[in-house]
Design an enzyme around this catalytic site. Structure first.
Site, short mmCIF file in Angstrom:
data_model
loop_
_atom_site.label_atom_id
_atom_site.label_comp_id
_atom_site.label_asym_id
_atom_site.label_seq_id
_atom_site.Cartn_x
_atom_site.Cartn_y
_atom_site.Cartn_z
N TYR A 142 -2.26 -0.82 10.12
CA TYR A 142 -2.32 -1.18 8.70
C TYR A 142 -1.03 -0.74 8.00
O TYR A 142 -0.39 -1.52 7.28
CB TYR A 142 -3.54 -0.53 8.06
CG TYR A 142 -3.70 -0.78 6.58
CD1 TYR A 142 -4.29 -1.95 6.10
CD2 TYR A 142 -3.26 0.15 5.64
CE1 TYR A 142 -4.44 -2.18 4.74
CE2 TYR A 142 -3.40 -0.07 4.27
CZ TYR A 142 -3.99 -1.24 3.83
OH TYR A 142 -4.14 -1.46 2.48
N SER A 171 0.86 -1.18 0.00
CA SER A 171 0.00 0.00 0.00
C SER A 171 0.90 1.24 0.00
O SER A 171 2.07 1.15 0.40
CB SER A 171 -0.86 -0.02 1.27
OG SER A 171 -1.46 1.25 1.47
N1 NAP Z 1 -8.62 -1.03 -2.29
C1 NAP Z 1 -7.61 -0.19 -2.18
O1 NAP Z 1 -7.74 1.01 -2.47
C2 NAP Z 1 -6.26 -0.69 -1.73
C3 NAP Z 1 -5.18 0.22 -1.72
C4 NAP Z 1 -3.94 -0.23 -1.31
C5 NAP Z 1 -3.77 -1.55 -0.92
N2 NAP Z 1 -4.85 -2.41 -0.92
C6 NAP Z 1 -4.61 -3.80 -0.52
O2 NAP Z 1 -5.15 -4.66 -1.51
C7 NAP Z 1 -5.56 -5.89 -0.91
C8 NAP Z 1 -7.00 -6.17 -1.25
O3 NAP Z 1 -7.77 -5.12 -0.70
P1 NAP Z 1 -9.31 -4.87 -1.09
O4 NAP Z 1 -9.45 -3.42 -1.22
O5 NAP Z 1 -9.72 -5.79 -2.17
O6 NAP Z 1 -9.99 -5.33 0.29
P2 NAP Z 1 -11.41 -6.01 0.61
O7 NAP Z 1 -12.40 -5.58 -0.41
O8 NAP Z 1 -11.65 -5.69 2.04
O9 NAP Z 1 -11.11 -7.56 0.43
C9 NAP Z 1 -10.23 -8.18 1.31
C10 NAP Z 1 -10.39 -9.68 1.19
O10 NAP Z 1 -9.58 -10.27 2.22
C11 NAP Z 1 -10.36 -11.20 2.93
N3 NAP Z 1 -9.95 -11.35 4.32
C12 NAP Z 1 -9.93 -10.40 5.28
N4 NAP Z 1 -9.60 -10.94 6.46
C13 NAP Z 1 -9.39 -12.25 6.23
C14 NAP Z 1 -9.07 -13.36 7.06
N5 NAP Z 1 -8.91 -13.20 8.39
N6 NAP Z 1 -8.93 -14.57 6.52
C15 NAP Z 1 -9.12 -14.76 5.18
N7 NAP Z 1 -9.46 -13.76 4.35
C16 NAP Z 1 -9.61 -12.54 4.87
C17 NAP Z 1 -11.77 -10.64 2.86
O11 NAP Z 1 -12.69 -11.67 3.16
P3 NAP Z 1 -14.27 -11.39 3.30
O12 NAP Z 1 -14.74 -11.26 1.90
O13 NAP Z 1 -14.76 -12.59 3.99
O14 NAP Z 1 -14.41 -10.13 4.08
C18 NAP Z 1 -11.82 -10.13 1.44
O15 NAP Z 1 -12.15 -11.15 0.54
C19 NAP Z 1 -5.31 -5.73 0.59
O16 NAP Z 1 -4.04 -6.29 0.90
C20 NAP Z 1 -5.26 -4.23 0.77
O17 NAP Z 1 -4.49 -3.87 1.90
C21 NAP Z 1 -6.08 -2.01 -1.31
#
Ligand code: NAP
Length: 252
Positions: A172, A159
């Site tokens: 985070y 991130s």
């Molecule tokens: N979106 C952004 O703008 C952004 C920016 C920078 C970095 N990121 C990074 O990109 C990655 C994906 O983010 P996202 O935005 O797609 O997040 P998201 O929509 O919250 O999806 C996260 C996924 O991780 C799963 N997860 C969370 N806790 C878990 C656990 N204890 N065991 C197994 N699975 C678990 C969630 O499961 P559930 O579906 O069951 O909740 C969900 O499927 C992350 O590493 C995040 O830090 C995102």
């Protein structure tokens, strides 16, 4: 830290990942869900790991409907999983697959967004467990399978706040700095002895549930959708990035 990008105008072959087996964590929602669908659409057998089985089943069904290779479902809560569960998982995969070609560490928790002084201890520990410790355990138990592939790729999701700290992003941000550190240690360790490459990837602001939670006042559609950023996810997982290791990538 110098950020890298997929080659300009990168356009992967439609069968880029044919014959490869790739495990994606957090595959039920957000970027992980789209990465799983995209990898399957490019020929991979995708192993869908996540904590909410119904979401994984929906991704499974979507892959089957699209004519992709039959995926695998790994229902596993990375917050509560103990060492025995990781070893059981690895044994199960070793009994089924000759090797593992890719591992996308994507699942993460956002945790408390507040001043350090107000952050809760348990919440801090939970974020470290899912975002850091789970990455270590999963990588550790899967390395033998990854090393059996002709050129495996490990991608760790970072991130912007894991590359430059920012107020109120607490656990985070620290977990993502740890992710960058883990990437560098592992890449250096594996560089001369194996064909396994290890890179980090910052997707940058992307329209998902996590982003909407972090920025409730933002217009969600101002950010790209997960589909819009898949080029670099494909580049890092496919053979076009062979030999690239220890680098901090950004989706844009
Ligand atoms: N979106 C952004 O703008 C952004 C920016 C920078 C970095 N990121 C990074 O990109 C990655 C994906 O983010 P996202 O935005 O797609 O997040 P998201 O929509 O919250 O999806 C996260 C996924 O991780 C799963 N997860 C969370 N806790 C878990 C656990 N204890 N065991 C197994 N699975 C678990 C969630 O499961 P559930 O579906 O069951 O909740 C969900 O499927 C992350 O590493 C995040 O830090 C995102």
């Amino acid at each position: 830290m110098e950020e890298k990008f997929a080659p300009r105008g990168y356009s992967p072959e439609s069968d880029l990942l044919q014959g490869k087996t790739i495990l994606v964590t957090g595959a039920g929602d957000g970027i992980g869900r789209t990465a799983a669908l995209t990898y399957a659409a490019h020929g991979a057998t995708v192993l869908l790991l996540g904590r909410t089985e119904s979401k994984l089943e929906a991704v499974y069904d979507a892959i089957e409907r699209a004519g992709g290779a039959q995926p695998g479902i790994i229902a596993m809560d990375l917050l509560s999983a103990d060492a025995a569960q990781y070893h059981t998982l690895a044994e199960g995969l070793e009994g089924t697959f000759d090797c593992l070609d890719g591992l996308l560490h994507n699942a993460a928790l956002l945790g408390d967004m507040c001043p350090v002084e107000n952050a809760g201890y348990q919440s801090w520990c939970d974020v470290m467990q899912v975002n850091v410790n789970a990455q270590f355990m999963l990588t550790k138990v899967l390395l033998p399978l990854l090393q059996r592939a002709p050129g495996a790729s490990i991608v760790l999701t970072s991130s912007g706040v894991g590359r430059s700290g920012r107020a109120y992003w607490g656990s985070y941000a620290v977990s993502k700095f740890a992710t960058e550190g883990f990437m560098q240690v592992l890449a250096d360790e594996l560089a001369n002895t194996t064909q396994v490459r290890v890179n980090s990837l910052n997707p940058k602001g992307t329209n998902t549930a996590m982003r909407r939670t972090a920025y409730p006042a933002e217009n969600p559609t101002d950010n790209p959708s997960p589909e819009d950023i898949m080029g670099v996810y494909l580049y890092l997982m496919g053979d076009d990035s062979r030999g690239v290791t220890g680098q901090a990538f950004s989706a844009r």
